[in-house]
Scaffold this motif. Structure first.
Motif, short mmCIF file in Angstrom:
data_model
loop_
_atom_site.label_atom_id
_atom_site.label_comp_id
_atom_site.label_asym_id
_atom_site.label_seq_id
_atom_site.Cartn_x
_atom_site.Cartn_y
_atom_site.Cartn_z
N GLU A 12 -31.32 12.10 -23.06
CA GLU A 12 -30.82 10.73 -23.09
C GLU A 12 -29.48 10.62 -23.78
OE1 GLU A 12 -33.74 11.52 -24.98
OE2 GLU A 12 -34.98 11.46 -23.19
N GLY A 13 -28.99 11.72 -24.33
CA GLY A 13 -27.76 11.71 -25.12
C GLY A 13 -28.10 11.89 -26.58
N GLY A 14 -27.14 12.32 -27.34
CA GLY A 14 -27.38 12.57 -28.75
C GLY A 14 -28.10 13.89 -28.97
N TYR A 15 -28.68 14.02 -30.16
CA TYR A 15 -29.33 15.28 -30.54
C TYR A 15 -30.65 15.02 -31.23
CZ TYR A 15 -24.82 17.36 -29.57
OH TYR A 15 -23.68 17.77 -28.94
N THR A 16 -31.58 15.93 -31.00
CA THR A 16 -32.85 15.96 -31.72
C THR A 16 -32.77 17.16 -32.64
OG1 THR A 16 -34.04 15.00 -29.86
CG2 THR A 16 -35.36 16.19 -31.51
N VAL A 17 -33.28 17.01 -33.85
CA VAL A 17 -33.27 18.09 -34.82
C VAL A 17 -34.62 18.15 -35.51
CG1 VAL A 17 -32.21 16.65 -36.61
CG2 VAL A 17 -31.98 19.11 -36.76
N TYR A 18 -35.11 19.39 -35.73
CA TYR A 18 -36.39 19.54 -36.42
C TYR A 18 -36.36 20.77 -37.31
CZ TYR A 18 -37.53 22.94 -32.73
OH TYR A 18 -37.51 24.01 -31.87
N VAL A 19 -37.35 20.82 -38.22
CA VAL A 19 -37.45 21.89 -39.20
C VAL A 19 -38.71 22.70 -38.89
CG1 VAL A 19 -37.46 22.45 -41.66
CG2 VAL A 19 -36.42 20.31 -40.88
N SER A 27 -36.01 14.52 -36.49
CA SER A 27 -35.13 13.37 -36.52
C SER A 27 -34.16 13.46 -35.36
CB SER A 27 -34.37 13.31 -37.86
OG SER A 27 -33.75 12.05 -38.01
N GLU A 28 -33.22 12.53 -35.29
CA GLU A 28 -32.25 12.53 -34.20
C GLU A 28 -30.99 11.80 -34.63
OE1 GLU A 28 -34.33 10.63 -31.03
OE2 GLU A 28 -34.33 8.69 -32.00
N GLY A 29 -29.95 11.96 -33.84
CA GLY A 29 -28.69 11.27 -34.10
C GLY A 29 -27.81 11.30 -32.86
N GLU A 30 -26.85 10.40 -32.83
CA GLU A 30 -25.93 10.33 -31.69
C GLU A 30 -24.97 11.52 -31.67
OE1 GLU A 30 -25.84 8.17 -29.10
OE2 GLU A 30 -27.75 7.47 -29.92
N ALA A 35 -27.15 13.67 -36.72
CA ALA A 35 -28.47 14.28 -36.64
C ALA A 35 -28.75 15.11 -37.89
CB ALA A 35 -28.59 15.14 -35.38
N LEU A 36 -27.76 15.85 -38.36
CA LEU A 36 -27.94 16.66 -39.57
C LEU A 36 -28.10 15.78 -40.81
CD1 LEU A 36 -25.43 19.53 -38.80
CD2 LEU A 36 -27.94 19.62 -38.71
N ASP A 37 -27.38 14.66 -40.87
CA ASP A 37 -27.56 13.73 -41.99
C ASP A 37 -28.96 13.13 -41.99
OD1 ASP A 37 -25.01 14.11 -42.98
OD2 ASP A 37 -24.17 12.32 -42.00
N THR A 38 -29.45 12.74 -40.81
CA THR A 38 -30.78 12.11 -40.76
C THR A 38 -31.89 13.10 -41.03
OG1 THR A 38 -30.94 12.33 -38.35
CG2 THR A 38 -30.03 10.26 -39.19
N ILE A 39 -31.69 14.39 -40.65
CA ILE A 39 -32.75 15.37 -40.95
C ILE A 39 -32.78 15.67 -42.44
CG2 ILE A 39 -31.52 17.55 -40.58
CD1 ILE A 39 -35.12 16.73 -39.49
#
Length: 67
Positions: A12-19, A27-30, A35-39
């Motif tokens: 859908e656009g943006g990025y998903t990030v997980y640990v 988490s995710e970000g545009e 995305a790295l800040d939100t994770i």
């Protein structure tokens, strides 16, 4: 503390990030930066919840280690 995260582009656009080391910490970000800040925030909340769930008795001792 160092943790490896996986950053993937979302359909859908943006990025998903997980640990991988923290099941369910996602988490995710545009942008990659967002995305790295939100994770980072998600990791802090995740670790606070784990610490709150830790039950200690009077003979327990907490020790911090660096890996």
């Amino acid at each position: 503390m160092k943790l490896r995260v996986v950053l993937e582009p979302s359909e859908e656009g943006g990025y998903t990030v997980y640990v991988p080391a923290l099941p369910g910490c996602i988490s995710e970000g545009e942008t990659k930066e967002e995305a790295l800040d939100t994770i980072r925030e998600a990791i802090e909340v995740y670790l606070e919840m784990v610490e709150d769930d830790c039950l200690l008795n009077e003979k327990s001792e907490q020790v911090e280690i660096v890996i």
